[in-house]
Scaffold this active site. Structure first.
Site, PDB file in Angstrom:
ATOM      1  CG  HIS A 121      -1.884   0.954   1.278  1.00  0.00           C
ATOM      2  ND1 HIS A 121      -1.542   2.352   1.885  1.00  0.00           N
ATOM      3  CD2 HIS A 121      -3.280   1.000   1.222  1.00  0.00           C
ATOM      4  CE1 HIS A 121      -2.850   3.015   1.859  1.00  0.00           C
ATOM      5  NE2 HIS A 121      -3.638   2.335   1.392  1.00  0.00           N
ATOM      6  CG  ASP A 198       0.904  -2.297   6.228  1.00  0.00           C
ATOM      7  OD1 ASP A 198      -0.111  -2.362   6.693  1.00  0.00           O
ATOM      8  OD2 ASP A 198       0.702  -1.720   4.934  1.00  0.00           O
ATOM      9  CD  GLN A 201      -6.714  -4.368   4.237  1.00  0.00           C
ATOM     10  OE1 GLN A 201      -7.534  -5.255   4.644  1.00  0.00           O
ATOM     11  NE2 GLN A 201      -6.960  -3.206   4.022  1.00  0.00           N
ATOM     12  CE  LYS A 224      -7.161  -0.297   6.310  1.00  0.00           C
ATOM     13  NZ  LYS A 224      -7.848   0.194   5.228  1.00  0.00           N
ATOM     14  CB  CYS A 362      -3.517   3.439  -1.538  1.00  0.00           C
ATOM     15  SG  CYS A 362      -4.955   4.424  -1.136  1.00  0.00           S
TER      16      CYS A 362
HETATM   17  N1  7TS Z   1      -1.719  -0.865   4.671  1.00  0.00           N
HETATM   18  C1  7TS Z   1      -2.623  -1.495   4.175  1.00  0.00           C
HETATM   19  C2  7TS Z   1      -2.112  -2.952   3.644  1.00  0.00           C
HETATM   20  C3  7TS Z   1      -3.501  -1.004   3.998  1.00  0.00           C
HETATM   21  O1  7TS Z   1      -4.789  -1.798   3.241  1.00  0.00           O
HETATM   22  C4  7TS Z   1      -4.161   0.252   4.265  1.00  0.00           C
HETATM   23  C5  7TS Z   1      -5.372   1.025   3.921  1.00  0.00           C
HETATM   24  C6  7TS Z   1      -3.172   0.982   4.866  1.00  0.00           C
HETATM   25  C7  7TS Z   1      -1.768   0.653   4.814  1.00  0.00           C
HETATM   26  C8  7TS Z   1      -3.250   2.409   5.452  1.00  0.00           C
HETATM   27  O2  7TS Z   1      -4.275   2.368   6.573  1.00  0.00           O
HETATM   28  P1  7TS Z   1      -4.494   3.742   7.081  1.00  0.00           P
HETATM   29  O3  7TS Z   1      -5.948   3.609   8.009  1.00  0.00           O
HETATM   30  O4  7TS Z   1      -3.799   4.614   7.500  1.00  0.00           O
HETATM   31  O5  7TS Z   1      -5.642   4.456   5.911  1.00  0.00           O
HETATM   32  N2  7TS Z   1      -6.112   0.280   2.885  1.00  0.00           N
HETATM   33  C9  7TS Z   1      -7.272   0.804   2.425  1.00  0.00           C
HETATM   34  C10 7TS Z   1      -7.886  -0.031   1.214  1.00  0.00           C
HETATM   35  O6  7TS Z   1      -7.480  -1.061   0.746  1.00  0.00           O
HETATM   36  N3  7TS Z   1      -8.802   0.864   0.796  1.00  0.00           N
HETATM   37  O7  7TS Z   1      -8.911   1.936   1.560  1.00  0.00           O
HETATM   38  C11 7TS Z   1      -8.041   1.714   2.536  1.00  0.00           C
END
Ligand code: 7TS
Length: 408
Positions: A121, A198, A201, A224, A362
């Site tokens: 990501h 990371d 997910q 999430k 992303c």
């Molecule tokens: N890493 C992964 C693997 C992610 O899926 C996401 C967000 C992030 C980092 C960033 O997370 P945040 O909470 O700091 O924004 N992924 C997604 C997605 O797949 N669709 O919208 C956000």
């Protein structure tokens, strides 16, 4: 797992969207919230709110207890060795940026390497790209196998004794694949590099044990995993955190301040400048209680069933191309339908009350690797059912019909 009982906990699911019962298949972007989380946040504001770590009054103690209690809960949930190894952040993005800025930028120099993968990501890619540029370190990529998996031979070949940081996602938000993170960590350590995971997910979907993985840093987002937006966490080994400098300066994070010099509090406080995300932490603690009550293994099992069901159901539709391996995946399916743009697929599905995500997720480098500009993605969580996947499949047939494709 009694799915109807689980669904009862989520008020938002019980509504119609565009005249149809809502089918929410966008939990990888952000999950919905159970009543207990919503109530915990409002109860906190109704009864217990104050600033933390300062007042000697009763509400100050209650708020501090709630905030520090949440830290203990996150630590136990991840099996961290101590609560001080948990830093509250705004989410995964902020947590990964903290490591890149505070650790990588001080440790790396010219001739060193930072190793990531093309499936990251942007939140686990750009901070390393920037750290590499700032320090002169080389940014290297572990190549992907044709089916989107990582082979340990490639990991061995990419990581060298010059590698200072390895940063890899546990679960891909596009391919759904679960990476061999423990094995990658062992290879990183054998070469003297720190391992950053990371966990955006993985944490919502499976039991995570940071001591078993032996990673040095692990990032997660509360929103999430049934928690509120605006709260996340960075796990870091205390031995590393203790030697890292803060990147934000101000109240709450200092020990002493003089006109020209200041000193910092111990970890984790030196990384939590300013009034922290108290209500968010309270909500995250309630989310962890909720997930643990259902059981992470039960959630994992339910999602694997849904993923297998969806994979078969969607592959039986003529014109559906699914990305990522069939096996070893979490509950998300990324796909394209003939040459219909994913935004159009998503728009037709929305008219049927079905929420999916369309775009590059992303992950622009991964989109290029897949040779597509965008994809559709249906992602499942503990509240989704096979009937909802049937509705998705019916919606996709309708989409084909709408755009004039034959339904084979
Ligand atoms: N890493 C992964 C693997 C992610 O899926 C996401 C967000 C992030 C980092 C960033 O997370 P945040 O909470 O700091 O924004 N992924 C997604 C997605 O797949 N669709 O919208 C956000």
């Amino acid at each position: 797992m009694n799915i109807e009982a689980v669904r009862e906990h989520f008020p938002i699911l019980h509504q119609e969207i565009n005249g149809h019962p809502l089918v929410y298949l966008d939990s990888a972007a952000s999950s919905q919230k159970p009543r207990s989380v919503i109530d915990a946040v409002s109860r906190y504001y109704e009864l217990n709110h104050s600033n933390v770590h300062r007042g000697v009054h009763t509400l100050g103690s209650r708020a501090t207890d709630a905030y520090e209690g949440a830290r203990e809960k996150v630590a136990k949930f991840l099996n961290a060795a101590a609560p001080e190894e948990i830093i509250f952040t705004r989410g995964t993005t902020t947590a990964l940026n903290l490591v890149a800025s505070s650790y990588a930028r001080t440790v790396c120099k010219e001739g060193d390497e930072i190793v990531i993968t093309p499936m990251e990501h942007h939140a686990n890619l750009i901070p390393w790209q920037q750290a590499a540029k700032a320090t002169g370190a080389a940014l290297k990529y572990i190549p992907l196998q044709p089916n989107g998996t990582i082979s340990l031979e490639d990991v061995e070949a990419t990581i060298t004794p010059n590698t200072k940081v390895v940063a890899v996602t546990y679960v891909s938000n596009v391919l759904g694949v679960v990476n061999p993170i423990k094995e990658i960590t062992a290879i990183a350590h054998r070469n003297g590099a720190v391992m950053v995971v990371d966990g955006a997910q993985s944490t919502p979907h499976k039991k995570v044990d940071v001591q078993d993985i032996d990673c040095d840093f692990y990032a997660l987002s509360g929103h999430k995993m049934c928690g509120p937006t605006g709260i996340g966490a960075l796990y870091g080994k205390k031995s590393l955190l203790n030697n890292m400098e803060p990147i934000e300066f101000g109240g709450e994070m200092i020990d002493t301040v003089d006109l020209y010099e200041s000193t910092w509090k111990d970890v984790p406080y030196r990384f939590e400048g300013g009034t922290p995300i108290i209500a968010g932490a309270v909500g995250l603690a309630a989310a962890i209680d909720f997930l643990e009550q259902i059981g992470m293994d039960e959630i994992d099992k339910h999602e694997k069933q849904l993923a297998a069901y969806a994979y078969d159901k969607l592959s039986s539709i003529d014109g559906v191309a699914i990305y990522g391996p069939k096996a070893n995946r979490v509950g998300l399916i990324t796909f394209n339908l003939d040459d219909i743009h994913p935004h159009d697929v998503s728009t037709v599905l929305d008219a049927e009350g079905i929420a999916i995500r369309a775009g590059h997720h992303c992950c622009q480098p991964l989109m290029r690797w897949l040779n597509v500009s965008a994809t559709a993605r249906a992602s499942f969580y503990l509240y989704n059912t096979e009937e909802e996947i049937d509705r998705l499949a019916a919606g996709l047939l309708k989409t084909k019909e709408y755009f004039g494709y034959a339904i084979g």
